[in-house]
Design a protein around this motif. Sequence first.
Motif, PDB file in Angstrom:
ATOM      1  N   MET A   1       0.817  -1.189   0.000  1.00 23.85           N
ATOM      2  CA  MET A   1       0.000   0.000   0.000  1.00 23.85           C
ATOM      3  C   MET A   1       0.865   1.259   0.000  1.00 23.85           C
ATOM      4  SD  MET A   1      -2.986   1.232   0.005  1.00 23.85           S
ATOM      5  CE  MET A   1      -3.535   2.887   0.168  1.00 23.85           C
ATOM      6  N   ALA A   2       1.998   1.224   0.674  1.00 24.58           N
ATOM      7  CA  ALA A   2       2.864   2.403   0.745  1.00 24.58           C
ATOM      8  C   ALA A   2       3.351   2.810  -0.646  1.00 24.58           C
ATOM      9  CB  ALA A   2       4.044   2.138   1.667  1.00 24.58           C
ATOM     10  N   HIS A   3       3.729   1.831  -1.459  1.00 24.60           N
ATOM     11  CA  HIS A   3       4.198   2.112  -2.818  1.00 24.60           C
ATOM     12  C   HIS A   3       3.076   2.751  -3.629  1.00 24.60           C
ATOM     13  CE1 HIS A   3       4.986   1.436  -7.018  1.00 24.60           C
ATOM     14  NE2 HIS A   3       6.241   1.157  -6.751  1.00 24.60           N
ATOM     15  N   LEU A   4       1.887   2.205  -3.534  1.00 23.39           N
ATOM     16  CA  LEU A   4       0.727   2.735  -4.252  1.00 23.39           C
ATOM     17  C   LEU A   4       0.407   4.153  -3.787  1.00 23.39           C
ATOM     18  CD1 LEU A   4      -1.625   2.287  -6.203  1.00 23.39           C
ATOM     19  CD2 LEU A   4      -2.885   1.261  -4.319  1.00 23.39           C
ATOM     20  N   ALA A   5       0.415   4.373  -2.491  1.00 25.32           N
ATOM     21  CA  ALA A   5       0.127   5.702  -1.939  1.00 25.32           C
ATOM     22  C   ALA A   5       1.155   6.724  -2.420  1.00 25.32           C
ATOM     23  CB  ALA A   5       0.103   5.641  -0.421  1.00 25.32           C
ATOM     24  N   ALA A   6       2.414   6.332  -2.451  1.00 23.90           N
ATOM     25  CA  ALA A   6       3.466   7.231  -2.909  1.00 23.90           C
ATOM     26  C   ALA A   6       3.308   7.534  -4.400  1.00 23.90           C
ATOM     27  CB  ALA A   6       4.836   6.627  -2.637  1.00 23.90           C
ATOM     28  N   ARG A   7       2.939   6.530  -5.159  1.00 24.75           N
ATOM     29  CA  ARG A   7       2.803   6.700  -6.606  1.00 24.75           C
ATOM     30  C   ARG A   7       1.705   7.687  -6.961  1.00 24.75           C
ATOM     31  NH1 ARG A   7       0.090   3.916 -10.480  1.00 24.75           N
ATOM     32  NH2 ARG A   7      -0.358   2.152  -9.145  1.00 24.75           N
ATOM     33  N   VAL A   8       0.603   7.668  -6.230  1.00 24.52           N
ATOM     34  CA  VAL A   8      -0.504   8.578  -6.543  1.00 24.52           C
ATOM     35  C   VAL A   8      -0.438   9.864  -5.732  1.00 24.52           C
ATOM     36  CG1 VAL A   8      -2.033   6.732  -7.315  1.00 24.52           C
ATOM     37  CG2 VAL A   8      -2.142   7.497  -4.941  1.00 24.52           C
ATOM     38  N   GLY A   9       0.538   9.990  -4.843  1.00 26.74           N
ATOM     39  CA  GLY A   9       0.757  11.225  -4.106  1.00 26.74           C
ATOM     40  C   GLY A   9      -0.165  11.465  -2.926  1.00 26.74           C
ATOM     41  N   LEU A  10      -0.528  10.413  -2.202  1.00 27.35           N
ATOM     42  CA  LEU A  10      -1.351  10.604  -1.018  1.00 27.35           C
ATOM     43  C   LEU A  10      -0.521  11.244   0.084  1.00 27.35           C
ATOM     44  CD1 LEU A  10      -3.343   7.253  -0.663  1.00 27.35           C
ATOM     45  CD2 LEU A  10      -4.052   9.357  -1.798  1.00 27.35           C
ATOM     46  N   ASN A  11      -1.112  12.204   0.783  1.00 25.60           N
ATOM     47  CA  ASN A  11      -0.405  12.798   1.908  1.00 25.60           C
ATOM     48  C   ASN A  11      -0.616  11.923   3.151  1.00 25.60           C
ATOM     49  OD1 ASN A  11      -2.828  13.552   3.229  1.00 25.60           O
ATOM     50  ND2 ASN A  11      -2.848  15.533   2.223  1.00 25.60           N
ATOM     51  N   ASP A  12      -0.046  12.337   4.260  1.00 28.17           N
ATOM     52  CA  ASP A  12      -0.085  11.521   5.478  1.00 28.17           C
ATOM     53  C   ASP A  12      -1.505  11.227   5.942  1.00 28.17           C
ATOM     54  OD1 ASP A  12       1.168  10.191   7.783  1.00 28.17           O
ATOM     55  OD2 ASP A  12       0.269  11.850   8.902  1.00 28.17           O
ATOM     56  N   ILE A  13      -2.341  12.237   6.014  1.00 28.49           N
ATOM     57  CA  ILE A  13      -3.700  11.998   6.521  1.00 28.49           C
ATOM     58  C   ILE A  13      -4.505  11.140   5.554  1.00 28.49           C
ATOM     59  CG2 ILE A  13      -4.778  14.117   5.640  1.00 28.49           C
ATOM     60  CD1 ILE A  13      -6.256  14.152   8.426  1.00 28.49           C
ATOM     61  N   GLU A  14      -4.288  11.306   4.262  1.00 32.41           N
ATOM     62  CA  GLU A  14      -4.981  10.465   3.272  1.00 32.41           C
ATOM     63  C   GLU A  14      -4.546   9.005   3.401  1.00 32.41           C
ATOM     64  OE1 GLU A  14      -5.326  14.199   0.174  1.00 32.41           O
ATOM     65  OE2 GLU A  14      -3.840  12.634  -0.194  1.00 32.41           O
ATOM     66  N   SER A  56     -14.793   3.635  -3.684  1.00 30.15           N
ATOM     67  CA  SER A  56     -14.874   3.448  -2.237  1.00 30.15           C
ATOM     68  C   SER A  56     -13.596   2.796  -1.737  1.00 30.15           C
ATOM     69  CB  SER A  56     -16.076   2.580  -1.863  1.00 30.15           C
ATOM     70  OG  SER A  56     -15.876   1.256  -2.301  1.00 30.15           O
ATOM     71  N   VAL A  57     -13.430   2.840  -0.430  1.00 30.89           N
ATOM     72  CA  VAL A  57     -12.233   2.274   0.179  1.00 30.89           C
ATOM     73  C   VAL A  57     -12.124   0.782  -0.097  1.00 30.89           C
ATOM     74  CG1 VAL A  57     -11.085   1.847   2.384  1.00 30.89           C
ATOM     75  CG2 VAL A  57     -12.119   4.056   1.929  1.00 30.89           C
ATOM     76  N   SER A  58     -13.253   0.100  -0.212  1.00 27.90           N
ATOM     77  CA  SER A  58     -13.198  -1.348  -0.457  1.00 27.90           C
ATOM     78  C   SER A  58     -12.499  -1.669  -1.775  1.00 27.90           C
ATOM     79  CB  SER A  58     -14.602  -1.956  -0.423  1.00 27.90           C
ATOM     80  OG  SER A  58     -15.404  -1.395  -1.435  1.00 27.90           O
ATOM     81  N   ASP A  59     -12.475  -0.727  -2.708  1.00 25.48           N
ATOM     82  CA  ASP A  59     -11.775  -0.943  -3.974  1.00 25.48           C
ATOM     83  C   ASP A  59     -10.258  -0.949  -3.814  1.00 25.48           C
ATOM     84  OD1 ASP A  59     -14.166  -1.075  -5.370  1.00 25.48           O
ATOM     85  OD2 ASP A  59     -14.144   1.051  -5.910  1.00 25.48           O
ATOM     86  N   VAL A  60      -9.749  -0.498  -2.669  1.00 21.55           N
ATOM     87  CA  VAL A  60      -8.299  -0.468  -2.446  1.00 21.55           C
ATOM     88  C   VAL A  60      -7.730  -1.884  -2.501  1.00 21.55           C
ATOM     89  CG1 VAL A  60      -6.469   0.076  -0.794  1.00 21.55           C
ATOM     90  CG2 VAL A  60      -8.328   1.684  -1.176  1.00 21.55           C
ATOM     91  N   TRP A  61      -8.471  -2.861  -2.000  1.00 22.20           N
ATOM     92  CA  TRP A  61      -7.973  -4.246  -2.039  1.00 22.20           C
ATOM     93  C   TRP A  61      -7.669  -4.671  -3.463  1.00 22.20           C
ATOM     94  CZ3 TRP A  61      -6.073  -5.629   2.216  1.00 22.20           C
ATOM     95  CH2 TRP A  61      -6.670  -5.330   3.431  1.00 22.20           C
ATOM     96  N   ARG A  62      -8.512  -4.264  -4.408  1.00 23.73           N
ATOM     97  CA  ARG A  62      -8.283  -4.586  -5.818  1.00 23.73           C
ATOM     98  C   ARG A  62      -7.002  -3.922  -6.309  1.00 23.73           C
ATOM     99  NH1 ARG A  62      -9.396  -1.327  -9.695  1.00 23.73           N
ATOM    100  NH2 ARG A  62     -10.878  -0.138  -8.448  1.00 23.73           N
ATOM    101  N   LEU A  63      -6.804  -2.650  -5.937  1.00 26.60           N
ATOM    102  CA  LEU A  63      -5.593  -1.944  -6.336  1.00 26.60           C
ATOM    103  C   LEU A  63      -4.338  -2.563  -5.752  1.00 26.60           C
ATOM    104  CD1 LEU A  63      -6.706   1.775  -6.045  1.00 26.60           C
ATOM    105  CD2 LEU A  63      -6.314   0.471  -8.122  1.00 26.60           C
ATOM    106  N   VAL A  64      -4.397  -2.935  -4.477  1.00 27.16           N
ATOM    107  CA  VAL A  64      -3.244  -3.554  -3.831  1.00 27.16           C
ATOM    108  C   VAL A  64      -2.902  -4.869  -4.521  1.00 27.16           C
ATOM    109  CG1 VAL A  64      -2.417  -4.621  -1.684  1.00 27.16           C
ATOM    110  CG2 VAL A  64      -3.593  -2.406  -1.620  1.00 27.16           C
ATOM    111  N   ALA A  65      -3.904  -5.675  -4.819  1.00 27.87           N
ATOM    112  CA  ALA A  65      -3.662  -6.948  -5.509  1.00 27.87           C
ATOM    113  C   ALA A  65      -3.012  -6.708  -6.870  1.00 27.87           C
ATOM    114  CB  ALA A  65      -4.973  -7.719  -5.662  1.00 27.87           C
ATOM    115  N   ARG A  66      -3.474  -5.691  -7.572  1.00 31.01           N
ATOM    116  CA  ARG A  66      -2.889  -5.369  -8.875  1.00 31.01           C
ATOM    117  C   ARG A  66      -1.445  -4.915  -8.715  1.00 31.01           C
ATOM    118  NH1 ARG A  66      -6.402  -1.418 -11.898  1.00 31.01           N
ATOM    119  NH2 ARG A  66      -5.240   0.160 -10.739  1.00 31.01           N
ATOM    120  N   GLU A  67      -1.163  -4.099  -7.702  1.00 34.28           N
ATOM    121  CA  GLU A  67       0.204  -3.636  -7.444  1.00 34.28           C
ATOM    122  C   GLU A  67       1.116  -4.806  -7.115  1.00 34.28           C
ATOM    123  OE1 GLU A  67       1.888  -0.510  -7.465  1.00 34.28           O
ATOM    124  OE2 GLU A  67       0.153  -0.082  -8.710  1.00 34.28           O
TER     125      GLU A  67
END
Length: 71
Positions: A1-14, A56-67
Amino acid sequence: MAHLAARVGLNDIERRVIALSLAGVAPEALPAQLGVDPSLAAAALRVACVRLEIDSVSDVWRLVARELGRS
């Protein structure tokens, strides 16, 4: 998740709002968990979903699996 968050530019609170949501924290409990105003928590959740291009947040699991498949 950290790699994905960094790639899309999420800040700390996001990043934290997504992580807490994935951990099962209810949306109404996010402000207390984050120590922020409810409007800030709601905005962070909306912005994170937009940046991650998900509905929605539940879609994050799909993104993580893809990553993980890319690694």
